[in-house]
Design a protein around this motif. Structure first.
Motif, PDB file in Angstrom:
ATOM      1  N   ASP A   1     106.185  10.700  59.406  1.00  0.00           N
ATOM      2  CA  ASP A   1     106.350  10.530  57.958  1.00  0.00           C
ATOM      3  C   ASP A   1     105.084  10.911  57.198  1.00  0.00           C
ATOM      4  O   ASP A   1     105.149  11.571  56.163  1.00  0.00           O
ATOM      5  CB  ASP A   1     106.748   9.091  57.622  1.00  0.00           C
TER       6      ASP A   1
ATOM      7  N   LEU B   1     104.732  14.692  57.210  1.00  0.00           N
ATOM      8  CA  LEU B   1     105.684  15.352  56.315  1.00  0.00           C
ATOM      9  C   LEU B   1     105.330  15.160  54.844  1.00  0.00           C
ATOM     10  O   LEU B   1     105.657  16.005  54.011  1.00  0.00           O
ATOM     11  CB  LEU B   1     107.104  14.852  56.588  1.00  0.00           C
ATOM     12  N   LYS B   2     104.650  14.077  54.517  1.00  0.00           N
ATOM     13  CA  LYS B   2     104.256  13.830  53.127  1.00  0.00           C
ATOM     14  C   LYS B   2     103.002  14.601  52.735  1.00  0.00           C
ATOM     15  O   LYS B   2     102.736  14.798  51.553  1.00  0.00           O
ATOM     16  CB  LYS B   2     104.021  12.330  52.906  1.00  0.00           C
TER      17      LYS B   2
ATOM     18  N   LYS C   1     111.456  22.842  55.373  1.00  0.00           N
ATOM     19  CA  LYS C   1     112.573  22.301  56.164  1.00  0.00           C
ATOM     20  C   LYS C   1     112.190  20.961  56.791  1.00  0.00           C
ATOM     21  O   LYS C   1     112.150  20.802  58.008  1.00  0.00           O
ATOM     22  CB  LYS C   1     112.991  23.301  57.230  1.00  0.00           C
ATOM     23  N   THR C   2     111.930  19.985  55.931  1.00  0.00           N
ATOM     24  CA  THR C   2     111.413  18.708  56.423  1.00  0.00           C
ATOM     25  C   THR C   2     112.414  17.950  57.296  1.00  0.00           C
ATOM     26  O   THR C   2     112.009  17.267  58.232  1.00  0.00           O
ATOM     27  CB  THR C   2     110.933  17.820  55.257  1.00  0.00           C
ATOM     28  N   ALA C   3     113.694  18.059  57.011  1.00  0.00           N
ATOM     29  CA  ALA C   3     114.685  17.362  57.843  1.00  0.00           C
ATOM     30  C   ALA C   3     114.683  17.934  59.254  1.00  0.00           C
ATOM     31  O   ALA C   3     114.726  17.182  60.245  1.00  0.00           O
ATOM     32  CB  ALA C   3     116.074  17.462  57.224  1.00  0.00           C
ATOM     33  N   LEU C   4     114.612  19.248  59.364  1.00  0.00           N
ATOM     34  CA  LEU C   4     114.554  19.899  60.671  1.00  0.00           C
ATOM     35  C   LEU C   4     113.264  19.515  61.402  1.00  0.00           C
ATOM     36  O   LEU C   4     113.293  19.157  62.586  1.00  0.00           O
ATOM     37  CB  LEU C   4     114.630  21.416  60.515  1.00  0.00           C
TER      38      LEU C   4
ATOM     39  N   ARG D   1     111.402  16.874  60.951  1.00  0.00           N
ATOM     40  CA  ARG D   1     111.473  15.462  61.341  1.00  0.00           C
ATOM     41  C   ARG D   1     112.289  15.303  62.624  1.00  0.00           C
ATOM     42  O   ARG D   1     111.885  14.610  63.551  1.00  0.00           O
ATOM     43  CB  ARG D   1     112.103  14.625  60.233  1.00  0.00           C
ATOM     44  N   ARG D   2     113.410  15.966  62.689  1.00  0.00           N
ATOM     45  CA  ARG D   2     114.268  15.850  63.877  1.00  0.00           C
ATOM     46  C   ARG D   2     113.574  16.418  65.115  1.00  0.00           C
ATOM     47  O   ARG D   2     113.609  15.816  66.185  1.00  0.00           O
ATOM     48  CB  ARG D   2     115.591  16.554  63.631  1.00  0.00           C
TER      49      ARG D   2
ATOM     50  N   THR E   1     110.877  13.963  66.230  1.00  0.00           N
ATOM     51  CA  THR E   1     111.268  12.611  66.634  1.00  0.00           C
ATOM     52  C   THR E   1     112.177  12.577  67.851  1.00  0.00           C
ATOM     53  O   THR E   1     112.393  11.516  68.423  1.00  0.00           O
ATOM     54  CB  THR E   1     111.942  11.855  65.466  1.00  0.00           C
TER      55      THR E   1
END
Length: 93
Positions: free
Chosen positions: A6, A9-10, A30-33, A35-36, A39
């Protein structure tokens, strides 16, 4: 300090720096990608990176998997990532 996904990403500057080390800077939005990828366990057969065509994503995920519980400064992340990219580049010659 980069303490977790997190925080990375910030911090767009740190994220861009890290992605540049893996030649993925064009994916910074592409923060969702991201993050996945960061994680999920990159060694798991069903993880996203093992289904992706671009091998840079797996290299990225693998590089950060071991660091998920360690708080690192931006300089440490950059230095470690740069060293991994350098080693990978030499192995490709």
């Amino acid at each position: 300090r980069i303490t977790d996904v997190d925080v990375l990403l910030k911090d767009r500057r740190a994220l861009t720096l890290v992605l540049e080390a893996f030649q993925l800077e064009g994916e910074v939005g592409k923060t969702a990608l991201i993050r996945r990828v960061l994680t999920e366990d990159p060694t798991a057969e069903d993880s996203l990176v093992n289904r992706m065509v671009d091998p840079r994503w797996k290299e990225f995920a693998t590089a950060f998997a071991a660091r998920s519980t360690v708080a690192l400064t931006q300089a440490q992340v950059a230095a470690q990532t740069t060293e991994q990219v350098r080693a990978w580049s030499l192995s490709q010659m």
